[in-house]
Design a protein around this motif. Structure first.
Motif, PDB file in Angstrom:
ATOM      1  N   ILE A   1      83.777   0.563  21.115  1.00 35.64           N
ATOM      2  CA  ILE A   1      83.059   1.451  20.189  1.00 35.64           C
ATOM      3  C   ILE A   1      83.233   0.969  18.753  1.00 35.64           C
ATOM      4  O   ILE A   1      82.256   0.878  17.985  1.00 35.64           O
ATOM      5  N   LEU A   2      84.465   0.652  18.386  1.00 35.37           N
ATOM      6  CA  LEU A   2      84.752   0.183  17.031  1.00 35.37           C
ATOM      7  C   LEU A   2      84.012  -1.113  16.732  1.00 35.37           C
ATOM      8  O   LEU A   2      83.448  -1.278  15.639  1.00 35.37           O
TER       9      LEU A   2
ATOM     10  N   LYS B   1      78.051   8.373  10.954  1.00 33.46           N
ATOM     11  CA  LYS B   1      77.622   9.293  12.014  1.00 33.46           C
ATOM     12  C   LYS B   1      78.290   8.943  13.337  1.00 33.46           C
ATOM     13  O   LYS B   1      78.732   9.823  14.084  1.00 33.46           O
ATOM     14  N   ALA B   2      78.405   7.646  13.634  1.00 34.20           N
ATOM     15  CA  ALA B   2      79.040   7.208  14.876  1.00 34.20           C
ATOM     16  C   ALA B   2      80.519   7.562  14.883  1.00 34.20           C
ATOM     17  O   ALA B   2      81.063   8.018  15.902  1.00 34.20           O
TER      18      ALA B   2
ATOM     19  N   LEU C   1      76.979  -2.101  12.847  1.00 34.49           N
ATOM     20  CA  LEU C   1      75.832  -1.327  12.391  1.00 34.49           C
ATOM     21  C   LEU C   1      75.506  -1.669  10.938  1.00 34.49           C
ATOM     22  O   LEU C   1      76.413  -1.780  10.101  1.00 34.49           O
ATOM     23  N   PRO C   2      74.221  -1.820  10.616  1.00 33.22           N
ATOM     24  CA  PRO C   2      73.860  -2.273   9.262  1.00 33.22           C
ATOM     25  C   PRO C   2      74.053  -1.229   8.174  1.00 33.22           C
ATOM     26  O   PRO C   2      74.403  -1.559   7.043  1.00 33.22           O
ATOM     27  N   SER C   3      73.849   0.053   8.489  1.00 32.03           N
ATOM     28  CA  SER C   3      73.900   1.087   7.451  1.00 32.03           C
ATOM     29  C   SER C   3      75.231   1.834   7.461  1.00 32.03           C
ATOM     30  O   SER C   3      75.838   2.044   8.512  1.00 32.03           O
ATOM     31  N   THR C   4      75.645   2.246   6.275  1.00 40.78           N
ATOM     32  CA  THR C   4      76.865   3.053   6.144  1.00 40.78           C
ATOM     33  C   THR C   4      76.683   4.419   6.781  1.00 40.78           C
ATOM     34  O   THR C   4      77.618   4.968   7.375  1.00 40.78           O
ATOM     35  N   THR C   5      75.475   4.960   6.673  1.00 38.18           N
ATOM     36  CA  THR C   5      75.187   6.271   7.261  1.00 38.18           C
ATOM     37  C   THR C   5      75.339   6.239   8.775  1.00 38.18           C
ATOM     38  O   THR C   5      75.891   7.156   9.383  1.00 38.18           O
ATOM     39  N   GLY C   6      74.834   5.159   9.378  1.00 34.16           N
ATOM     40  CA  GLY C   6      74.943   5.003  10.835  1.00 34.16           C
ATOM     41  C   GLY C   6      76.384   4.895  11.282  1.00 34.16           C
ATOM     42  O   GLY C   6      76.776   5.500  12.299  1.00 34.16           O
ATOM     43  N   ARG C   7      77.179   4.151  10.519  1.00 27.10           N
ATOM     44  CA  ARG C   7      78.593   4.007  10.863  1.00 27.10           C
ATOM     45  C   ARG C   7      79.322   5.340  10.727  1.00 27.10           C
ATOM     46  O   ARG C   7      80.144   5.705  11.570  1.00 27.10           O
TER      47      ARG C   7
ATOM     48  N   TYR D   1      84.698   7.320  27.723  1.00 33.11           N
ATOM     49  CA  TYR D   1      83.640   6.491  28.326  1.00 33.11           C
ATOM     50  C   TYR D   1      82.261   7.027  27.957  1.00 33.11           C
ATOM     51  O   TYR D   1      81.328   6.247  27.687  1.00 33.11           O
ATOM     52  N   ASP D   2      82.121   8.340  27.933  1.00 36.41           N
ATOM     53  CA  ASP D   2      80.857   8.960  27.533  1.00 36.41           C
ATOM     54  C   ASP D   2      80.478   8.546  26.115  1.00 36.41           C
ATOM     55  O   ASP D   2      79.313   8.206  25.840  1.00 36.41           O
ATOM     56  N   ARG D   3      81.439   8.556  25.210  1.00 35.42           N
ATOM     57  CA  ARG D   3      81.168   8.131  23.823  1.00 35.42           C
ATOM     58  C   ARG D   3      80.840   6.645  23.756  1.00 35.42           C
ATOM     59  O   ARG D   3      80.015   6.208  22.949  1.00 35.42           O
TER      60      ARG D   3
END
Length: 315
Positions: A226-227, A241-242, A233-239, A125-127
């Motif tokens: 979450i998935l 990192k998540a 998310l628009p960027s691959t980097t953001g995905r 839940y925190d995530r």
């Protein structure tokens, strides 16, 4: 009257059990002692290090690491309920355990297992809040809420699990007092119970559903959301990192539930005590040893905090 009934039905009043453990392998008892002692020390050191670092390092004073510290504490309690007695039994070759000690071990095992399940749900839940509602994260996951979640994880199953333990031990045991297991667990105890144990088995299934499946469904729902958010998310980097912030928790959840389900399925369907004990060792002992490695080696923030702490100690 009670004793007369017991005599008529040819039952014996059990005063203690014999935990057989791995006594069928007498030639490797010394090796098993060394292995289990190494595992126990690793669990204490690994989880203890997580507790210390998450407590003293200011960079890790966040809800995620607060939950991780509590989870590590539960892991230490969980294995300390089982491993020290195992080590003493192997060392002394004396495997008897009184009914009261057996009941206490079972009760603590169930309570700590349920606490672990709900802490994993709280961490999921925190995530979910951190990834899906980042702007509201400091408000939703404030200190008071975090403490309440941890406290709730500890106490939520205590009344029911004490009742379950009482129900198992309130009935008579007959025949052999040899418990073909490494600790006092429900399935092997029910095998030694006299008469109709269907009521206990139904209660066991209800317990598994409420305190095993419920937190698992909470975890599953959190990660579905979450998935869904990550894929938007628009960027691959953001995905990337998540995903990385959740990967360690997902691995621990898979280990905990996967090994636990396999162990209990084996205990209820298999007649081989050796296979049952091997799976029990994995989910009660090996998994708590692996979890600190998963969280520490895959977490850059934790590694940085660990290096900082070690550098302070080295001065």
């Amino acid at each position: 009257i009670y004793r007369e009934k017991m005599a008529i039905t040819n039952l014996t009043i059990m005063e203690e059990f014999i935990l057989l453990g791995f006594s069928e392998y007498p030639n490797i008892q010394g090796f098993l002692f060394v292995v289990f002692l190494f595992i126990y020390i690793s669990i204490l050191l690994g989880n203890g290090l997580i507790i210390i670092i998450t407590s003293v390092e200011s960079a890790l004073q966040t809800p995620m690491y607060y939950f991780l510290g509590n989870f590590s504490f539960v892991e230490i309690c969980y294995t300390s309920n089982i491993l020290p007695r195992m080590l003493v039994n192997i060392w002394r070759q004396k495997r008897n355990i009184s009914l009261l000690s057996c009941a206490a071990q079972l009760c603590f095992f169930l309570i700590l297992g349920v606490t672990e399940s709900f802490l994993l749900a709280v961490m999921a839940y925190d995530r979910y809040v951190a990834i899906c509602k980042p702007l509201y994260y400091p408000i939703i996951m404030n200190q008071r809420i975090c403490v309440q979640m941890v406290f709730g994880s500890w106490v939520i199953g205590i009344p029911v699990l004490i009742g379950l333990t009482y129900q198992v031990f309130s009935g008579p045991f007959c025949g052999s007092n040899k418990l073909n297991h490494i600790f006092c667990d429900l399935p092997p105890l029910l095998k030694l119970a006299c008469g109709d144990t269907s009521g206990d088995e139904v209660f066991l299934y209800v317990h598994c559903f409420l305190f095993g499946l419920t937190p698992f469904l909470m975890i599953l729902m959190s990660y579905i959301r979450i998935l869904s958010t990550i894929l938007k998310l628009p960027s691959t980097t953001g995905r990337s990192k998540a995903f990385s912030t959740c990967s360690s928790h997902v691995m621990v959840v898979c280990l905990f539930y996967g090994s636990g389900l396999i162990a209990y399925f084996q205990s209820m369907t298999s007649s081989s005590g050796s296979i049952e004990k091997i799976f029990s060792v994995f989910y009660t002992i090996v998994t708590p040893m692996i979890n600190p490695m998963i969280y520490s080696l895959r977490n850059k923030e934790f590694i940085a905090a660990m290096k900082k702490l070690f550098s302070k100690w080295g001065r």
